[in-house]
Scaffold this motif. Structure first.
Motif, PDB file in Angstrom:
ATOM      1  N   LEU A 378      -5.767  10.258  12.867  1.00  6.66           N
ATOM      2  CA  LEU A 378      -4.320  10.463  12.870  1.00  6.66           C
ATOM      3  C   LEU A 378      -3.918  11.279  11.654  1.00  6.66           C
ATOM      4  O   LEU A 378      -4.330  10.997  10.524  1.00  6.66           O
ATOM      5  CB  LEU A 378      -3.589   9.125  12.842  1.00  6.66           C
ATOM      6  N   ARG A 379      -3.090  12.275  11.878  1.00  6.83           N
ATOM      7  CA  ARG A 379      -2.517  13.036  10.775  1.00  6.83           C
ATOM      8  C   ARG A 379      -1.164  12.424  10.413  1.00  6.83           C
ATOM      9  O   ARG A 379      -0.518  11.784  11.233  1.00  6.83           O
ATOM     10  CB  ARG A 379      -2.341  14.500  11.169  1.00  6.83           C
ATOM     11  N   GLY A 380      -0.741  12.660   9.193  1.00 12.11           N
ATOM     12  CA  GLY A 380       0.551  12.129   8.765  1.00 12.11           C
ATOM     13  C   GLY A 380       0.796  12.421   7.310  1.00 12.11           C
ATOM     14  O   GLY A 380       0.321  13.416   6.763  1.00 12.11           O
ATOM     15  N   HIS A 381       1.538  11.518   6.662  1.00 13.83           N
ATOM     16  CA  HIS A 381       1.845  11.748   5.257  1.00 13.83           C
ATOM     17  C   HIS A 381       2.154  10.422   4.573  1.00 13.83           C
ATOM     18  O   HIS A 381       2.296   9.381   5.225  1.00 13.83           O
ATOM     19  CB  HIS A 381       3.029  12.701   5.113  1.00 13.83           C
ATOM     20  N   THR A 382       2.287  10.476   3.258  1.00 11.73           N
ATOM     21  CA  THR A 382       2.669   9.305   2.476  1.00 11.73           C
ATOM     22  C   THR A 382       3.795   9.682   1.531  1.00 11.73           C
ATOM     23  O   THR A 382       3.846  10.810   1.031  1.00 11.73           O
ATOM     24  CB  THR A 382       1.457   8.756   1.697  1.00 11.73           C
ATOM     25  N   PHE A 383       4.726   8.738   1.302  1.00 12.40           N
ATOM     26  CA  PHE A 383       5.897   9.000   0.460  1.00 12.40           C
ATOM     27  C   PHE A 383       6.525   7.654   0.128  1.00 12.40           C
ATOM     28  O   PHE A 383       7.211   7.071   0.949  1.00 12.40           O
ATOM     29  CB  PHE A 383       6.881   9.892   1.222  1.00 12.40           C
ATOM     30  N   HIS A 384       6.256   7.122  -1.084  1.00 13.24           N
ATOM     31  CA  HIS A 384       6.788   5.790  -1.382  1.00 13.24           C
ATOM     32  C   HIS A 384       7.000   5.580  -2.875  1.00 13.24           C
ATOM     33  O   HIS A 384       6.343   6.214  -3.712  1.00 13.24           O
ATOM     34  CB  HIS A 384       5.871   4.694  -0.816  1.00 13.24           C
ATOM     35  N   TYR A 385       7.908   4.662  -3.174  1.00 19.82           N
ATOM     36  CA  TYR A 385       8.291   4.314  -4.537  1.00 19.82           C
ATOM     37  C   TYR A 385       7.828   2.908  -4.909  1.00 19.82           C
ATOM     38  O   TYR A 385       8.384   2.308  -5.821  1.00 19.82           O
ATOM     39  CB  TYR A 385       9.807   4.397  -4.704  1.00 19.82           C
ATOM     40  N   SER A 386       6.853   2.379  -4.236  1.00 19.65           N
ATOM     41  CA  SER A 386       6.360   1.045  -4.555  1.00 19.65           C
ATOM     42  C   SER A 386       4.840   1.046  -4.573  1.00 19.65           C
ATOM     43  O   SER A 386       4.193   1.971  -4.072  1.00 19.65           O
ATOM     44  CB  SER A 386       6.868   0.019  -3.536  1.00 19.65           C
ATOM     45  N   ALA A 421      -2.073  -2.369   8.534  1.00 19.42           N
ATOM     46  CA  ALA A 421      -0.933  -1.970   7.714  1.00 19.42           C
ATOM     47  C   ALA A 421      -1.361  -0.982   6.647  1.00 19.42           C
ATOM     48  O   ALA A 421      -2.461  -1.069   6.095  1.00 19.42           O
ATOM     49  CB  ALA A 421      -0.309  -3.205   7.062  1.00 19.42           C
ATOM     50  N   SER A 422      -0.470  -0.036   6.355  1.00 17.64           N
ATOM     51  CA  SER A 422      -0.760   0.996   5.366  1.00 17.64           C
ATOM     52  C   SER A 422       0.537   1.650   4.923  1.00 17.64           C
ATOM     53  O   SER A 422       1.553   1.605   5.628  1.00 17.64           O
ATOM     54  CB  SER A 422      -1.703   2.056   5.954  1.00 17.64           C
ATOM     55  N   TYR A 423       0.503   2.260   3.750  1.00 21.43           N
ATOM     56  CA  TYR A 423       1.624   3.103   3.332  1.00 21.43           C
ATOM     57  C   TYR A 423       1.681   4.407   4.142  1.00 21.43           C
ATOM     58  O   TYR A 423       2.663   5.138   4.097  1.00 21.43           O
ATOM     59  CB  TYR A 423       1.500   3.460   1.850  1.00 21.43           C
ATOM     60  N   PHE A 424       0.639   4.709   4.843  1.00 23.66           N
ATOM     61  CA  PHE A 424       0.510   5.948   5.597  1.00 23.66           C
ATOM     62  C   PHE A 424       1.472   5.983   6.792  1.00 23.66           C
ATOM     63  O   PHE A 424       1.545   5.031   7.563  1.00 23.66           O
ATOM     64  CB  PHE A 424      -0.934   6.065   6.090  1.00 23.66           C
ATOM     65  N   HIS A 425       2.229   7.083   6.917  1.00 22.89           N
ATOM     66  CA  HIS A 425       3.076   7.323   8.082  1.00 22.89           C
ATOM     67  C   HIS A 425       2.314   8.212   9.067  1.00 22.89           C
ATOM     68  O   HIS A 425       1.922   9.327   8.720  1.00 22.89           O
ATOM     69  CB  HIS A 425       4.369   8.051   7.691  1.00 22.89           C
ATOM     70  N   ALA A 426       2.124   7.740  10.281  1.00 22.41           N
ATOM     71  CA  ALA A 426       1.300   8.464  11.261  1.00 22.41           C
ATOM     72  C   ALA A 426       2.136   9.297  12.213  1.00 22.41           C
ATOM     73  O   ALA A 426       3.240   8.906  12.599  1.00 22.41           O
ATOM     74  CB  ALA A 426       0.464   7.470  12.058  1.00 22.41           C
TER      75      ALA A 426
END
Length: 445
Positions: A378-386, A421-426
């Protein structure tokens, strides 16, 4: 072979983030929609929040375009489909025109989109012309539609900006500095449009201001100067019936709102029936075979989430039954035992994963990534403040997108029973097979 479909299209770009691209894209979409034209808008890159405003302005769903994450063929298919029904296609760029791999300029060049440059001219005069010239000529082969000055102080200031252009025909006007049409922001980006009671008034104010500019006065015939031929290749279909007969419950409310419209489409094309619920307001999950907890803002709704014990119990029952859960970013954050705010306060969460989440003052991770799973990548992205602290060991980790490098380790994929579960957005359509496995997989031994 069928002929390409021609449609006026424009990519709205800027020299940097924060110049007003979204405001201008929304204003242009709203203006032409009010005039009875069919407008279709896209967002360049993996953004969740701008599309809410763009959809409100255009009255139509907004999809993401990214030459890597969504793929070139997917971009071509979506653009051709839009061209078949639209009078105007608007693509909002990401960051600066040449920023990122791939960049908005790469997308514009691949599909021949004319580039409209928006420049925050609030603190400049003659340099405005230099920036416009540089954006136009930095790379060979880009079509240039013109330049719009944003946050201008006065009519005399606008004249100075206009006079600075080497090619006067590229002047598309000026938008004056105004709080009335400003779109408010917070730590992850724009405030969602449905959180503001005056969202449409802001869009109408922006459209009214744009109507007084040369850009806003372009007629249907004038728009033909931006006509682009769109033709998509034949693409393979989704795995037939991979999720046929399965019901997937999707969390969707103010706390869990980072949902690609294309991800919902992908699940439906795989055969799934979708049901939506609110972890903030509902007392129980709807009847379902699998659960998706997307990202969002659980940190802004801590008291409401903690108070809804009935929903917590329903989620726990779902997990005890061994039914699949896919939780990404904010959805994963809510599954841990506690969330610690930046001021040190502790708030109870759902407690379905051991450990805690701590909010940070600065961005913790950002960038395109990919996650290898059973069935595909799966391709995607990550973007988080925690960040999270847990005794769970990662089942695997994301990898950087090709040509990119990670700072530190990739995002962990945590597996606990039937929970993944992951911070990753798919981006589900990047691997329908892996997506189908994600929503049909049972507990890991």
């Amino acid at each position: 072979m069928t002929e390409p479909t021609r449609c006026p299209a424009v990519l709205i770009a800027a020299p940097a983030s924060g110049q007003g691209k979204t405001t201008v894209a929304c204003a242009l979409a709203r203006l032409h929609t009010r005039q009875g034209r069919r407008v279709r808008v896209f967002k360049c890159g993996p953004d969740f929040l701008d599309p809410y405003w763009l959809a409100l302005a255009s009255g139509a769903p907004v999809h993401q375009l990214d030459l890597w994450m969504t793929g070139e063929d997917d971009c071509a298919r979506r653009l051709e489909a839009a061209a078949q029904e639209a009078d105007l296609i608007i693509v909002e760029g990401v960051m600066g025109l040449f920023d990122g791999q791939p960049s908005a300029a790469d997308l514009a060049q691949r599909f021949g989109l004319p580039v409209l440059a928006v420049i925050d001219a609030g603190s400049m005069a003659g340099t405005f012309g230099a920036l416009a010239w540089g954006l136009q000529h930095y790379r060979d082969g880009l079509r240039f539609a013109g330049v719009l000055a944003n946050r201008v102080a006065s009519d005399s200031h606008a004249l100075m900006l206009q006079d600075s252009l080497r090619e006067p025909d590229h002047w598309l006007g000026a938008l004056m500095r105004s709080s009335v049409m400003t779109l408010p922001e917070r730590h992850l980006g724009l405030v969602m449009s449905d959180e503001l009671g005056d969202a449409m008034q802001r869009l109408d104010a922006a459209a009214d201001a744009l109507a007084a500019t040369p850009l806003g006065q372009m007629s249907r015939d004038d728009l033909q100067a931006w006509a682009v031929p769109f033709k998509a290749p034949d693409l393979p279909g989704f795995p037939a019936g991979a999720l046929e007969g399965r019901t997937v419950a999707v969390a969707r409310d103010a706390a869990f709102c980072f949902i690609y419209a294309a991800n919902l489409d992908c699940l439906r094309e795989l055969g799934a029936q979708l049901v939506f619920f609110s972890p903030l307001a509902d007392a129980a999950l709807p009847e379902c075979d699998a659960l998706w907890l997307p990202g969002g803002y659980p940190e802004l709704h801590l008291e409401a989430l903690a108070a809804n014990r009935a929903m917590k119990d329903s989620l726990a029952a779902h997990v005890r039954a061994g039914k699949p859960v896919w939780a990404e970013c904010g959805g994963m954050m809510a599954l841990f035992e506690e969330l610690h705010t930046v001021d040190g306060q502790r708030h109870p969460m759902w407690g379905l994963l051991p450990g805690s989440v701590s909010m940070q003052k600065r961005l913790a991770a950002l960038g395109p990534q990919q996650l290898g799973l059973d069935g595909g990548t799966l391709r995607g992205h990550t973007f988080h403040y925690s960040t999270c602290t847990t005794p769970l060991q990662p089942g695997t980790r994301t990898e950087a997108a090709p040509g990119r490098q990670l700072r530190g380790d990739g995002e962990a994929l945590y597996v606990s029973g039937s929970v993944r579960a992951s911070y990753f957005h798919a981006w589900f359509a990047s691997s329908p097979e892996a997506t189908a496995r994600l929503f049909s997989a049972g507990p890991q031994p």
